[in-house]
Design a protein around this motif. Structure first.
Motif, short mmCIF file in Angstrom:
data_model
loop_
_atom_site.label_atom_id
_atom_site.label_comp_id
_atom_site.label_asym_id
_atom_site.label_seq_id
_atom_site.Cartn_x
_atom_site.Cartn_y
_atom_site.Cartn_z
N ASN A 227 57.25 -25.96 -31.37
CA ASN A 227 58.69 -25.90 -31.12
C ASN A 227 59.46 -25.41 -32.34
O ASN A 227 59.05 -25.61 -33.48
CB ASN A 227 59.21 -27.28 -30.71
CG ASN A 227 58.64 -27.72 -29.38
OD1 ASN A 227 58.34 -26.89 -28.52
ND2 ASN A 227 58.47 -29.02 -29.20
N PHE A 238 55.97 -21.64 -29.38
CA PHE A 238 55.33 -22.42 -28.32
C PHE A 238 53.99 -22.91 -28.86
O PHE A 238 53.48 -22.37 -29.85
CB PHE A 238 55.10 -21.57 -27.07
CG PHE A 238 56.38 -21.11 -26.41
CD1 PHE A 238 56.99 -21.90 -25.45
CD2 PHE A 238 56.97 -19.92 -26.77
CE1 PHE A 238 58.18 -21.50 -24.87
CE2 PHE A 238 58.15 -19.50 -26.19
CZ PHE A 238 58.76 -20.30 -25.23
N ASP A 242 49.65 -24.92 -24.70
CA ASP A 242 50.47 -24.63 -23.52
C ASP A 242 50.26 -23.18 -23.07
O ASP A 242 50.17 -22.90 -21.87
CB ASP A 242 51.95 -24.87 -23.82
CG ASP A 242 52.30 -26.34 -23.88
OD1 ASP A 242 51.49 -27.16 -23.41
OD2 ASP A 242 53.39 -26.68 -24.39
N TYR A 243 50.23 -22.27 -24.02
CA TYR A 243 50.06 -20.85 -23.67
C TYR A 243 48.70 -20.59 -23.03
O TYR A 243 48.61 -19.91 -22.00
CB TYR A 243 50.22 -19.97 -24.91
CG TYR A 243 50.03 -18.50 -24.60
CD1 TYR A 243 50.99 -17.79 -23.89
CD2 TYR A 243 48.89 -17.82 -25.01
CE1 TYR A 243 50.82 -16.44 -23.59
CE2 TYR A 243 48.70 -16.47 -24.72
CZ TYR A 243 49.67 -15.80 -24.01
OH TYR A 243 49.48 -14.47 -23.70
N ILE A 269 56.34 -24.90 -20.10
CA ILE A 269 56.69 -23.67 -20.79
C ILE A 269 57.61 -22.81 -19.93
O ILE A 269 58.52 -22.17 -20.42
CB ILE A 269 55.41 -22.90 -21.21
CG1 ILE A 269 55.75 -21.84 -22.26
CG2 ILE A 269 54.72 -22.26 -20.04
CD1 ILE A 269 54.51 -21.24 -22.91
N ARG A 272 61.12 -24.27 -20.05
CA ARG A 272 61.80 -23.92 -21.29
C ARG A 272 62.26 -22.46 -21.27
O ARG A 272 63.32 -22.13 -21.81
CB ARG A 272 60.86 -24.15 -22.47
CG ARG A 272 61.45 -23.76 -23.81
CD ARG A 272 60.58 -24.19 -24.95
NE ARG A 272 60.92 -23.46 -26.16
CZ ARG A 272 60.24 -23.54 -27.29
NH1 ARG A 272 59.17 -24.30 -27.32
NH2 ARG A 272 60.61 -22.85 -28.34
#
Length: 325
Positions: A227, A238, A242-243, A269, A272
């Motif tokens: 973050n 990120f 998560d990616y 994600i 966001r």
């Protein structure tokens, strides 16, 4: 007619760009050519090796790449602040890793005495090199030309290997960057060259996964830093976890030709990024068809076009995919 590159690249608006180069006649000059029965897969390795080498030379970071059978995708992040921080000797050292330079810059690099009449020539060369080392066109030239020479030597022929111009797209916000990176990383899956991201040879996603298995991130790629925060290091805002989850789930949906579902973890994600789940698959599967110029929300696209004195293009209607309805 093709627009001058200076009207497509505006570092003031965004440092992030998606570039694509195709070989001439869309021939299979990489990978396996079923028509001739020849396998040129080793040339994809040439491209990947040269691409990662350039990440240490230029003030340009690589966010994503995919070397396909007849074309190359790469997402680049230009860091002009890095090149401006380099000392004159560092600039020359970087340049000499890929180009010979001049007699004067060679003397300077070796620490030899520079005569007074050579000083202006040296200063001019250093300023020129500093500018070029943060220039996307010079990055792509330094990538494509050596590959063309190697391929022509192997084929015992002359002439063009790549099409004359590479395509470049400005990525104007985080959503555009992540969508484009996912599109690039999933190219082999859409082309049915691989079933999963980790099996996608000559791609950034495979390199990221291999490094992640050892608890690391690839030194040659722009890192995921989590973050946004104060005094943050350079990178993508990120988490890598998560990616990777998002790319993996998106890839399975594309491969299986069904919508499936995005998990709660991967959905974070998208929330966001303010991209509805139903839009995500459309964007990442059809990015190349939906967007033929700068990519981002309508607000970012309008600002970018006004800054460069360009009229908004007809594909601005596709900005709708980057925002909730």
């Amino acid at each position: 007619m093709p627009r001058p590159r200076r009207t497509q690249v505006s570092i003031e608006d965004t440092p992030m760009y998606h570039c694509c180069s195709r070989v001439t006649r869309r021939a299979f000059l990489f990978g396996y050519d079923e028509l001739t029965g020849k396998n040129y897969d080793h040339r994809r390795g040439w491209v990947e090796s040269q691409l990662l080498k350039l990440s240490d030379v230029f003030a340009i970071d690589i966010a994503a790449y995919a070397v396909m059978s007849n074309h190359l995708h790469v997402v680049l992040s230009v860091d002009i602040y890095e090149s401006n921080r380099w000392t004159d000797k560092e600039v020359v050292k970087h340049w000499h890793q890929i180009f010979l330079g001049t007699e004067v810059t060679q003397k300077f690099a070796k620490g030899e005495v520079i005569e007074s009449f050579e000083v202006n020539s040296l200063k001019h060369s250093i300023a020129l090199y500093r500018s070029r080392l943060s220039d996307i066109s010079w990055f792509m030239r330094s990538l494509n030309e050596p590959i063309a020479r190697m391929a022509n030597k192997e084929d015992k022929c002359t002439g063009r290997f790549w099409e004359g111009r590479f395509k470049s797209q400005a990525l104007l916000d985080e959503a555009a960057v992540l969508a484009c990176m996912t599109y690039v990383d999933l190219n082999p899956i859409r082309a049915k060259m691989a079933d999963t991201p980790e099996q996608s040879d000559y791609t950034s996603i495979q390199l990221r996964i291999q490094s992640a298995l050892n608890g690391k991130q690839p030194a040659k790629l722009l890192s995921f830093i989590g973050n946004e925060r104060l005094n943050q290091p350079k990178g993508i805002n990120f988490t890598l976890k998560d990616y990777l989850e998002l790319v993996d789930e998106t890839g399975r949906m594309i491969r299986d030709d069904k919508r499936g579902a995005i998990s709660a973890n991967a959905e974070k994600i998208l929330a966001r990024l303010n991209i509805p789940c139903e839009n995500w698959l459309k964007i990442t599967a059809d990015f190349g068809k939906l967007f033929h110029g700068p990519v981002g929300t309508l607000q970012e696209l309008t600002s970018y076009c006004e800054h460069l004195g360009k009229r908004r293009r007809h594909f601005s209607q596709n900005c709708q995919y980057f925002q909730a309805g």
